[in-house]
Design an enzyme around this catalytic site. Structure first.
Site, PDB file in Angstrom:
ATOM      1  N   LYS A 132     -60.594 -10.934  21.378  1.00 23.18           N
ATOM      2  CA  LYS A 132     -60.525  -9.660  21.189  1.00 23.18           C
ATOM      3  C   LYS A 132     -59.296  -9.143  19.636  1.00 23.18           C
ATOM      4  CE  LYS A 132     -60.080  -9.596  25.680  1.00 23.18           C
ATOM      5  NZ  LYS A 132     -60.607 -10.834  25.674  1.00 23.18           N
TER       6      LYS A 132
ATOM      7  N   GLY B  41     -53.422 -13.147  26.402  1.00 28.00           N
ATOM      8  CA  GLY B  41     -53.256 -13.668  25.439  1.00 28.00           C
ATOM      9  C   GLY B  41     -54.705 -13.848  23.752  1.00 28.00           C
ATOM     10  N   HIS B  42     -53.872 -12.690  23.074  1.00 36.05           N
ATOM     11  CA  HIS B  42     -54.458 -12.676  22.087  1.00 36.05           C
ATOM     12  C   HIS B  42     -53.584 -13.448  20.641  1.00 36.05           C
ATOM     13  CE1 HIS B  42     -55.796  -8.549  24.056  1.00 36.05           C
ATOM     14  NE2 HIS B  42     -56.616  -9.971  24.953  1.00 36.05           N
TER      15      HIS B  42
ATOM     16  N   ASP C  12     -61.259 -14.551  27.145  1.00 32.55           N
ATOM     17  CA  ASP C  12     -60.815 -15.505  25.293  1.00 32.55           C
ATOM     18  C   ASP C  12     -62.484 -15.242  24.530  1.00 32.55           C
ATOM     19  OD1 ASP C  12     -58.526 -16.704  26.591  1.00 32.55           O
ATOM     20  OD2 ASP C  12     -60.057 -17.683  27.747  1.00 32.55           O
TER      21      ASP C  12
ATOM     22  N   GLN D 237     -58.773 -10.310  29.361  1.00 34.07           N
ATOM     23  CA  GLN D 237     -59.457 -11.076  29.917  1.00 34.07           C
ATOM     24  C   GLN D 237     -61.165 -10.935  29.438  1.00 34.07           C
ATOM     25  OE1 GLN D 237     -57.317  -9.258  32.404  1.00 34.07           O
ATOM     26  NE2 GLN D 237     -55.866 -10.741  31.692  1.00 34.07           N
TER      27      GLN D 237
END
Length: 439
Positions: free
Chosen positions: A18, A42-43, A15, A226
């Site tokens: 990235k 989740g990006h 988180d 991650q």
């Protein structure tokens, strides 16, 4: 300009932002390669105020001239891929023409999800804190050599036989050990027939495509999911993910020689967060449901919108942990850091940085190997003054408040890695490149 292959990794518990940085830098690459994880990532990308959340498709997809590769180190959930593609294509993006998938990607199917959920329920208060999306069980099948892979969709007669055998194996455990409802073969087979039509046209020899781009002198970017402290080998075991999230994972998870990776960029939040269970020495414990806990933890969570892009779960917030970052710098071989969310701390009057731990009376500068040993550690802090002014969208390093500059320089000294990029807001434009990774 010399060809550069850049690896982007998270340096904390994920988180870190990235996706935003990959999106920012992809204006100079031919392709973005995702090399590990699954749709538990989740990006979040914000471009001109419009938010896009990606889970499986590489973050270069919003650049129409950039190809996107999903490498063999990624566990592929066909239903999640289908949903994400549909959402992106509804905005006018041509996804299917630009997305290539490795034949060797392990598939995540319904029985993996059923196992993941059943196990977490069975663990009770000792649950790992997985996303319940079947990631771990799919990696287990890969290592046990019983997993189905994306390339298996090319022969559906053989696929059906393999599916029947593997499902029977897992349904026995689901039904008889976990006392849960078994997965229907007929329903799953019907889905797989649909998935094959979607995925087979996108299958490709990813290592060969990478080699071809390298031969042509084109830049490539390798995108992790991650964070380093969730690495299966080097993270806070057993509260980790099921893949190698470190820079070394890019080689095996994409199919490129380590000597062809030119620059390792570590994405680092200006404070620290963690989702799920596991050690977090600098945590400022706050529960948003009960509104009970540390007020600074609450402020960081609210100002930083610290809720998971994939699960919506509240992220635990805390002070910057230089002990953990030293380990990340060490095992990733970081060339530079991108410091994100500096603006979240704009209203703090003072800021703490963890510079060491005390374990059994001894001061240690690097983290222990296991979660059990973390229980014996207490953080030691240095306190610095806050800057109490907005840094959002700052367009030059020298324009930052002096206290913010001193904070950044202190982090660089403690971690031993320069800050090469600074993010001071969620939008693509709110990013300051101090040292260009491509130069």
């Amino acid at each position: 300009m010399t060809k550069r292959n850049i690896v982007v990794v998270g340096t904390q518990w994920g988180d870190e932002g990235k996706g935003k940085i990959v999106d920012l830098l992809t204006d100079r690459v031919a392709a973005v390669v995702r090399f590990q994880g699954g749709h538990n990532a989740g990006h979040t990308l914000v471009i001109d105020g419009k938010t896009t959340v990606l889970h499986l498709i590489p973050s270069g997809i919003l650049r129409e001239e950039v190809e996107c590769f999903i490498g063999n180190g990624v566990v592929l959930a066909p239903d999640a891929l289908e949903k994400e593609m549909n959402q992106l294509e509804a905005t006018g993006l041509k996804v299917q023409q630009r997305l290539k998938i490795s034949d060797a990607c392990p598939l995540i199917l319904d029985y993996h999800v059923a196992l993941d959920v059943a196990r977490e329920l069975a663990r009770g208060n000792k649950a790992i804190g997985t996303t319940g999306r079947g990631i771990g069980p799919a990696y287990e099948d890969k290592v046990a050599r019983r997993g189905l892979r994306a390339g298996d969709f090319k022969n559906m007669v053989q696929f059906k036989a393999k599916l029947a055998e593997t499902l029977a194996y897992h349904n026995y455990m689901i039904e008889h050990y976990y006392k849960a409802e078994p997965v229907s073969f007929d329903l799953l087979w019907e889905k797989c027939e649909r998935y094959s039509k979607l995925i087979v046209p996108m299958l490709a020899d990813i290592p060969n495509l990478i080699a071809a781009y390298n031969a042509e002198g084109k830049n490539l970017m390798f995108e992790g999911a991650q964070g380093t402290l969730l690495d299966i080998d080097h993270g806070t075991y057993p509260y980790v993910t099921s893949s190698n999230t470190t820079a070394g994972g890019a080689s095996g998870g994409a199919g490129i020689g380590p000597n062809q990776l030119d620059y390792i960029l570590g994405i680092t939040k200006a404070y620290a967060t963690r989702v799920g269970s596991g050690p977090f020495p600098t945590e400022l414990d706050y529960n948003c449901d009960t509104d009970i806990g540390d007020p600074i933890g609450k402020e960081l969570g609210n100002r930083g919108h610290e809720f998971g892009a994939t699960t919506g779960r509240q992220r635990r917030c805390g002070w910057f942990d230089a002990v953990a970052l030293r380990r990340s710098a060490q095992i990733n071989g970081l060339n530079g850091m991108c410091l994100t969310k500096l603006d979240v701390m704009d209203e703090l009057t003072e800021i703490k940085i963890c510079v060491s731990y005390t374990q059994n009376g001894e001061v240690i500068m690097l983290p222990p190997a296991s979660a059990d040993e973390y229980e014996l550690c207490t953080p030691n802090y240095v306190t610095m003054p806050g800057w109490n002014t907005s840094t959002v969208g700052t367009d030059s390093f020298d324009a930052l408040p002096i206290e913010a500059i001193e904070y950044i320089r202190f982090l660089e000294k403690e971690v031993g890695v320069p800050v090469s990029i600074l993010s001071t807001g969620p939008d693509r434009s709110e990013t300051l490149v101090i040292t260009d990774p491509f130069v």
